[in-house]
Design an enzyme around this catalytic site. Structure first.
Site, PDB file in Angstrom:
ATOM      1  N   ASN A   7      43.567  45.415  40.988  1.00 47.00           N
ATOM      2  CA  ASN A   7      43.425  43.996  40.675  1.00 47.00           C
ATOM      3  C   ASN A   7      42.524  43.427  41.766  1.00 47.00           C
ATOM      4  O   ASN A   7      42.968  43.138  42.877  1.00 47.00           O
ATOM      5  CB  ASN A   7      44.819  43.356  40.693  1.00 47.00           C
ATOM      6  CG  ASN A   7      44.794  41.892  40.313  1.00 47.00           C
ATOM      7  OD1 ASN A   7      43.730  41.280  40.210  1.00 47.00           O
ATOM      8  ND2 ASN A   7      45.979  41.333  40.116  1.00 47.00           N
ATOM      9  N   ARG A  99      42.210  44.962  36.171  1.00 42.41           N
ATOM     10  CA  ARG A  99      42.368  43.626  35.603  1.00 42.41           C
ATOM     11  C   ARG A  99      40.974  43.000  35.593  1.00 42.41           C
ATOM     12  O   ARG A  99      40.331  42.911  36.641  1.00 42.41           O
ATOM     13  CB  ARG A  99      43.294  42.799  36.482  1.00 42.41           C
ATOM     14  CG  ARG A  99      43.337  41.349  36.065  1.00 42.41           C
ATOM     15  CD  ARG A  99      44.252  40.561  36.975  1.00 42.41           C
ATOM     16  NE  ARG A  99      44.275  39.170  36.595  1.00 42.41           N
ATOM     17  CZ  ARG A  99      44.262  38.164  37.469  1.00 42.41           C
ATOM     18  NH1 ARG A  99      44.220  38.402  38.758  1.00 42.41           N
ATOM     19  NH2 ARG A  99      44.306  36.932  37.040  1.00 42.41           N
ATOM     20  N   HIS A 187      45.365  34.454  32.685  1.00 44.65           N
ATOM     21  CA  HIS A 187      46.711  34.933  33.054  1.00 44.65           C
ATOM     22  C   HIS A 187      47.407  35.595  31.867  1.00 44.65           C
ATOM     23  O   HIS A 187      48.633  35.667  31.811  1.00 44.65           O
ATOM     24  CB  HIS A 187      47.623  33.791  33.555  1.00 44.65           C
ATOM     25  CG  HIS A 187      47.220  33.187  34.866  1.00 44.65           C
ATOM     26  ND1 HIS A 187      47.319  31.838  35.120  1.00 44.65           N
ATOM     27  CD2 HIS A 187      46.723  33.741  35.984  1.00 44.65           C
ATOM     28  CE1 HIS A 187      46.899  31.586  36.347  1.00 44.65           C
ATOM     29  NE2 HIS A 187      46.529  32.731  36.902  1.00 44.65           N
ATOM     30  N   ARG A 248      42.556  24.071  43.103  1.00 46.45           N
ATOM     31  CA  ARG A 248      41.786  23.606  41.936  1.00 46.45           C
ATOM     32  C   ARG A 248      42.423  22.353  41.363  1.00 46.45           C
ATOM     33  O   ARG A 248      43.649  22.238  41.334  1.00 46.45           O
ATOM     34  CB  ARG A 248      41.782  24.682  40.839  1.00 46.45           C
ATOM     35  CG  ARG A 248      40.843  25.822  41.108  1.00 46.45           C
ATOM     36  CD  ARG A 248      40.944  26.893  40.024  1.00 46.45           C
ATOM     37  NE  ARG A 248      41.377  28.144  40.602  1.00 46.45           N
ATOM     38  CZ  ARG A 248      41.878  29.166  39.912  1.00 46.45           C
ATOM     39  NH1 ARG A 248      42.008  29.081  38.612  1.00 46.45           N
ATOM     40  NH2 ARG A 248      42.229  30.261  40.516  1.00 46.45           N
ATOM     41  N   GLU A 390      51.949  42.312  36.662  1.00 46.66           N
ATOM     42  CA  GLU A 390      50.625  42.469  36.048  1.00 46.66           C
ATOM     43  C   GLU A 390      50.109  43.903  36.187  1.00 46.66           C
ATOM     44  O   GLU A 390      49.574  44.468  35.240  1.00 46.66           O
ATOM     45  CB  GLU A 390      49.634  41.488  36.678  1.00 46.66           C
ATOM     46  CG  GLU A 390      49.888  40.060  36.218  1.00 46.66           C
ATOM     47  CD  GLU A 390      49.162  39.021  37.046  1.00 46.66           C
ATOM     48  OE1 GLU A 390      49.473  38.912  38.258  1.00 46.66           O
ATOM     49  OE2 GLU A 390      48.295  38.338  36.514  1.00 46.66           O
TER      50      GLU A 390
END
Ligand code: ADP
Length: 403
Positions: A7, A99, A187, A248, A390
């Site tokens: 990842n 990923r 996601h 963000r 993940e």
């Protein structure tokens, strides 16, 4: 079947080695044999490498490296050397799963990487600059280190590809539709995994459930998962849309951007920096993108930190409401990722808005190592805290594709 998962982010690399020889049921994740991470934010001119093998102590070293490929080489070496050795030879690795953040319209399923796939990921850099570039560099570094081993890209956008057109389309000019300017959502690997895991915890079929999944980490997004399918999500064309995040802004009135450009001569790079790096928890609190730091300051009476937390929660509840409307009902809410897995304050304050739906939390909320149901026994909606996996989900996707 040893599968290496990478990842790759712009400031960190996380990797795991899984043995999926026994196969694997959906929603059930094997523990990794080994895991390692590179933290590039550690200190100027160096990288922090941490590795551990299953059941062993983590070994941390600081290496005087700034080149990402060299860092990855050092990370891979810890598989075959030193206290974290788990392989005699790197040739035992039969596949590498990556990923990849943005798959655009091209990839709605995991895919074996070839020159064409790499070119598409490169073309999509304009849509997710920090992420897709780091993903591509990770793919190329692993090719260099492991040679001919099959590599698989698992896309963070893929789970949302089934969203209805009405949820995916932005109401701009029709040209946007033709140009692929639409809500992609991100996601997805995490939202899909936690939805599957939630169904398993509830002992129900995924097909029968309406679930709101909340991935709250540095990046934050919600998904409305109906019958196992994503029908709406808060991130959009880019990962900047939707909820307020660590640094963000999430959604803001686009008129603000026009105003800043017109009145203050604000350029593209400055806007990008403002919205992605100096907004959100960090921007409003003036302190940090780390919720723990902001909450601590709030508890000491810092009013800016208080405002940052209040806006974070307000935005979260508002977007949760919109996802519930897209679901048309609610069986379970799932919290995951750094904040979602660890913050009783966020569980409590986010859920307070939904007591009118009969959603009630337990009185004593505590973080736990295991996945847990934090709803009161008489709650009409279950509330689950699930540790996202993940990397494990990527390994499973690789295994399924290569079988
Ligand atoms: P990333 O999106 O970078 O993978 P993570 O999922 O690791 O991020 O989440 C990072 C966020 O999780 C940070 O805002 C951090 O404050 C928050 N977090 C981690 N541990 C806790 C905790 N114990 N309590 C509250 N927030 C936490």
């Amino acid at each position: 079947m040893k599968i290496f998962v990478l990842n790759a982010g712009s400031s960190s690399h996380k990797s795991c080695l899984f043995d999926l020889s026994q196969g694997n049921a959906i929603g059930q994740i094997n523990r990794p044999l080994w895991q390692a991470a590179l933290d590039w934010t550690h200190a100027e001119g160096s990288v922090e490498l941490t590795a551990s093998k299953s059941g062993g102590e983590a070994v941390t070293q600081v290496l005087p490296l700034t080149d990402k490929a060299e860092g990855l080489q050092a990370l891979v070496q810890t598989l075959v050397q030193g206290p974290t050795k788990v392989l005699d030879d790197l040739s035992e690795i039969v596949a590498v799963g990556h990923r990849v953040v943005h798959g655009g319209r091209d990839y709605q399923q995991p895919v074996v990487i070839d020159a064409g796939v790499k070119e598409t990921i490169r073309q999509l850099i304009s849509l997710a600059p920090a992420h897709n570039l780091a993903n591509l560099q990770g793919i190329e570094a692993m090719e260099h280190l492991l040679g001919e081993v099959p590599q698989v890209a698992v896309f963070d956008t893929a789970f949302h590809a089934s969203m209805p057109e009405a949820a995916a389309t932005y109401p701009g000019p029709y040209d946007w539709v033709e140009q692929g300017i639409r809500r992609y959502g991100f996601h997805g690997i995490s939202h899909q995994y936690v939805a599957q895991r939630a169904a398993q915890m509830l002992g129900q079929n995924l097909e029968d459930l309406k679930m709101l999944t909340c991935h709250l980490g540095n990046g934050c997004s919600l998904a409305a998962v109906k019958g196992g399918i994503s029908v709406d999500t808060t991130m959009g064309f880019t990962p900047l849309d939707g909820l307020m995040m660590g640094s963000r802004s999430g959604s803001v009135d686009p008129g603000i951007l026009i105003y800043l450009m017109r009145q203050e001569g604000c350029g593209v790079d400055h806007l990008d920096h403002l919205l992605n790096k100096t907004s959100g928890l960090k921007g409003l609190s003036g302190l940090s993108n780390d919720l723990r730091v902001v909450v601590e300051a709030m508890e000491q009476g810092n009013t800016q930190a208080q405002l940052a937390v209040d806006v974070f929660i307000h935005r979260l509840r508002r977007e949760m409401g919109s996802m519930i409307a897209s679901l048309g009902g609610l069986d379970a809410v799932v919290f995951t990722a750094g904040i979602g897995e660890n913050s009783p304050l966020v569980w409590q304050r986010a859920c307070e808005g939904f007591d009118f739906l009969g959603l009630k939390l337990k009185d004593d909320l505590e973080r736990a190592k295991d996945d847990q149901d934090i709803a009161a026994a008489d709650s009409r909606v279950r509330v689950l805290v699930i540790h996202t996996q993940e990397e494990g989900a990527i390994a499973q996707a690789c295994h399924a594709l290569l079988q």
